[in-house]
Design an enzyme around this catalytic site. Structure first.
Site, PDB file in Angstrom:
ATOM      1  N   ASP A  11       0.870  -1.168   0.000  1.00 50.32           N
ATOM      2  CA  ASP A  11       0.000   0.000   0.000  1.00 50.32           C
ATOM      3  C   ASP A  11       0.911   1.223   0.000  1.00 50.32           C
ATOM      4  OD1 ASP A  11       0.959   0.233   2.601  1.00 50.32           O
ATOM      5  OD2 ASP A  11      -1.009   0.172   3.558  1.00 50.32           O
ATOM      6  N   HIS A  12       0.342   2.389   0.238  1.00 48.86           N
ATOM      7  CA  HIS A  12       1.128   3.622   0.232  1.00 48.86           C
ATOM      8  C   HIS A  12       2.222   3.618   1.301  1.00 48.86           C
ATOM      9  CE1 HIS A  12      -2.187   4.140   3.042  1.00 48.86           C
ATOM     10  NE2 HIS A  12      -1.430   5.014   3.699  1.00 48.86           N
ATOM     11  N   CYS A  68       2.986  -3.357   4.045  1.00 45.56           N
ATOM     12  CA  CYS A  68       2.133  -2.228   4.410  1.00 45.56           C
ATOM     13  C   CYS A  68       2.773  -1.592   5.643  1.00 45.56           C
ATOM     14  CB  CYS A  68       0.678  -2.642   4.631  1.00 45.56           C
ATOM     15  SG  CYS A  68       0.318  -3.584   6.122  1.00 45.56           S
ATOM     16  N   GLY A  69       2.132  -0.612   6.230  1.00 47.86           N
ATOM     17  CA  GLY A  69       2.758   0.122   7.337  1.00 47.86           C
ATOM     18  C   GLY A  69       3.233  -0.772   8.464  1.00 47.86           C
ATOM     19  N   SER A  70       2.324  -1.547   9.039  1.00 45.11           N
ATOM     20  CA  SER A  70       2.678  -2.452  10.136  1.00 45.11           C
ATOM     21  C   SER A  70       2.937  -3.872   9.652  1.00 45.11           C
ATOM     22  CB  SER A  70       1.556  -2.486  11.172  1.00 45.11           C
ATOM     23  OG  SER A  70       0.406  -3.110  10.616  1.00 45.11           O
ATOM     24  N   GLY A  71       2.485  -4.167   8.447  1.00 40.78           N
ATOM     25  CA  GLY A  71       2.542  -5.533   7.924  1.00 40.78           C
ATOM     26  C   GLY A  71       1.320  -6.349   8.295  1.00 40.78           C
ATOM     27  N   GLU A  72       0.557  -5.898   9.259  1.00 41.74           N
ATOM     28  CA  GLU A  72      -0.580  -6.673   9.761  1.00 41.74           C
ATOM     29  C   GLU A  72      -1.748  -6.712   8.783  1.00 41.74           C
ATOM     30  OE1 GLU A  72      -0.448  -8.626  12.167  1.00 41.74           O
ATOM     31  OE2 GLU A  72       1.140  -7.875  13.461  1.00 41.74           O
ATOM     32  N   HIS A 101       9.690 -23.867   8.866  1.00 40.25           N
ATOM     33  CA  HIS A 101       8.636 -24.593   9.569  1.00 40.25           C
ATOM     34  C   HIS A 101       7.253 -24.425   8.968  1.00 40.25           C
ATOM     35  CE1 HIS A 101      11.030 -24.862  13.610  1.00 40.25           C
ATOM     36  NE2 HIS A 101      11.662 -25.422  12.593  1.00 40.25           N
ATOM     37  N   ASN A 102       6.992 -23.281   8.322  1.00 35.41           N
ATOM     38  CA  ASN A 102       5.641 -22.983   7.847  1.00 35.41           C
ATOM     39  C   ASN A 102       5.510 -22.962   6.335  1.00 35.41           C
ATOM     40  OD1 ASN A 102       6.043 -20.806  10.452  1.00 35.41           O
ATOM     41  ND2 ASN A 102       4.537 -22.447  10.597  1.00 35.41           N
ATOM     42  N   ARG A 135       7.306 -33.328  10.003  1.00 37.07           N
ATOM     43  CA  ARG A 135       6.208 -33.015  10.921  1.00 37.07           C
ATOM     44  C   ARG A 135       5.574 -31.668  10.611  1.00 37.07           C
ATOM     45  NH1 ARG A 135      10.798 -31.426  13.721  1.00 37.07           N
ATOM     46  NH2 ARG A 135      10.575 -29.569  15.029  1.00 37.07           N
TER      47      ARG A 135
END
EC number: 5.3.1.6
Length: 152
Positions: A11-12, A68-72, A101-102, A135
């Site tokens: 985003d911006h 983005c700003g926070s990444g959230e 792991h992910n 696993r």
């Protein structure tokens, strides 16, 4: 990690860091496709996250990098897609574990909280780390909603 064309979205608030990411990828000779934003004018991260997610799911790009700003906000949006495992990383160790792991297929960085040098290290770690499988694959197989079994 085998890298094809990397998909980019921001985003911006993530635009400036995304420009740095493009320079980094150019340095490394890694092709990319930019899904926007294309300026630092105020915009909504979802408008760019969804096209990136669809392209990763369709195997048109791999992996993705989103900012983005926070990444959230962009992480939340990306992870609405069943085939996406977007991981927010602000230090190399988190990027390493997200891949190892992910099997994260989108790296998300917080544009307002990470400097270019750290972002470079995070990307280096994310792009050079392979998934361990074993696993961890069993756990990833349980992420999609359709893998949930209703218990009566």
């Amino acid at each position: 990690m085998e890298v094809k064309t990397i998909g980019l979205a921001s985003d911006h608030a993530g635009f400036a860091l995304k420009q740095f990411v493009k320079d980094y990828l150019d340095e490394k000779g890694i092709p990319y496709k930019d899904f926007g934003a294309y300026t630092d004018e105020s915009c909504d991260y979802a408008d760019f996250a969804h096209p990136l997610a669809r392209a990763v799911e369709a195997n048109e790009v791999y992996p993705g990098i989103a900012i983005c700003g926070s990444g959230e906000g962009i992480s939340i949006t990306l992870n609405k897609h069943q085939g996406i495992r977007a991981a927010l990383a602000w230090i190399p160790d988190i990027a390493h574990l997200a891949r190892q792991h992910n099997n994260a297929n989108v790296l998300v960085m917080p544009g307002r909280f990470i400097d270019n040098d750290t972002a470079r290290k995070v990307m280096d770690e994310f792009l050079s780390t392979d998934f361990d499988g074993g696993r961890h694959q069993r756990r990833i197989d349980k992420i999609p909603m359709d893998s949930c079994q209703k218990k009566d």
